[in-house]
Design an enzyme around this catalytic site. Structure first.
Site, short mmCIF file in Angstrom:
data_model
loop_
_atom_site.label_atom_id
_atom_site.label_comp_id
_atom_site.label_asym_id
_atom_site.label_seq_id
_atom_site.Cartn_x
_atom_site.Cartn_y
_atom_site.Cartn_z
N TYR A 112 -1.81 -0.39 10.42
CA TYR A 112 -1.87 -0.74 9.01
C TYR A 112 -0.61 -0.28 8.29
O TYR A 112 0.00 -1.05 7.53
CB TYR A 112 -3.10 -0.09 8.37
CG TYR A 112 -3.30 -0.43 6.92
CD1 TYR A 112 -3.73 -1.69 6.53
CD2 TYR A 112 -3.05 0.51 5.92
CE1 TYR A 112 -3.93 -2.01 5.19
CE2 TYR A 112 -3.25 0.21 4.59
CZ TYR A 112 -3.68 -1.06 4.22
OH TYR A 112 -3.87 -1.36 2.90
N SER A 135 0.85 -1.19 0.00
CA SER A 135 0.00 0.00 0.00
C SER A 135 0.87 1.23 0.00
O SER A 135 1.97 1.23 0.59
CB SER A 135 -0.90 0.03 1.24
OG SER A 135 -1.55 1.28 1.36
#
Length: 237
Positions: free
Chosen positions: A146, A132
């Site tokens: 995350y 990501s």
């Protein structure tokens, strides 16, 4: 002849969203594709029927199950690790067990799957991990766990590139920004905030990420390894 005719591809986490687009791309390009799913059995069965691929249930939070799935897949030409979860909220309030589960799925599984795949791959093998842009940039509060998991993939890929390089196996990370999926719809409540950071004021499409994955898996990317490939509309620029 399709680009991946005769190639064996395993996609961890392929039933929905980006994973489903990757399955469709490799199947259309002639590969023999197996993909895993955890909680989306109906979607997995439907996708397998549509693409003439094989769906198998595997919990990416279970290290031994992940290793066994990769091992039992035999000699792979391409491994794509897309399985991952998000967890957002105040770091002082998040459930520690939920954070640990995120790390098992987003970090432990990619590491062990990559290592197990490399044991069986021949020269020219490709390992591609979906990370990501939040591994590079976390512009809002609540994303520490995350972002930690996605940054970890960067170090993993750089290190494993050194380990696998002598055997002619590459490993790369694809880092999407906002992509139009069920988890992050283009018309969702966060779209205006996310687009405000971006040069291209739109969500990306899963097929665009799949196209980057296909290039990294193909012969033109044979000299590309240990690298991060961001596809985010300049979210992280």
């Amino acid at each position: 002849m399709a680009a991946f005719t005769g190639k064996s591809v395993l996609v961890l986490g392929g039933s929905r969203g980006i994973g489903a687009a990757i399955v469709k791309r490799f199947a259309a390009d002639g590969a023999r594709v197996t993909f895993t799913y955890a909680g989306s059995r109906e979607a997995a069965v439907q996708l397998a029927a549509e693409t003439e691929t094989t769906a198998v249930m595997t919990d990416s939070a279970d290290r031994d199950a992940v290793i066994a799935r990769v091992r039992d897949s035999g000699r792979l030409d391409v491994l794509v690790i897309n399985a991952g979860i998000g967890l957002f909220g105040d770091a002082l309030e998040l459930d520690p067990d939920a954070v640990d589960r995120l790390i098992r799925i987003n970090v432990h599984a990619p590491y062990h799957a990559s290592v197990e795949a490399a044991r069986h791959m021949k020269e020219g093998g490709r390992i591609i991990v979906i990370g990501s842009v939040n591994g590079d940039r976390m512009p809002f509060a609540g994303g520490a766990a995350y972002a930690l998991s996605k940054s970890a993939l960067q170090g993993m890929a750089r290190g494993l590139a050194r380990d696998f390089g002598p055997r002619g196996i590459t490993i790369n990370v694809v880092q999407p920004g906002p992509i139009d999926t069920d988890a992050n719809p283009a018309d969702g409540p966060m779209k205006d905030l996310m687009h405000s950071f971006m040069a291209l004021k739109r969500h990306g499409q899963p097929s665009e990420v799949a196209a980057m994955v296909a290039w990294l898996a193909g012969p033109e990317a044979g000299f590309v390894t240990g690298a991060m490939h961001t596809i985010d509309g300049a979210f992280g620029a």
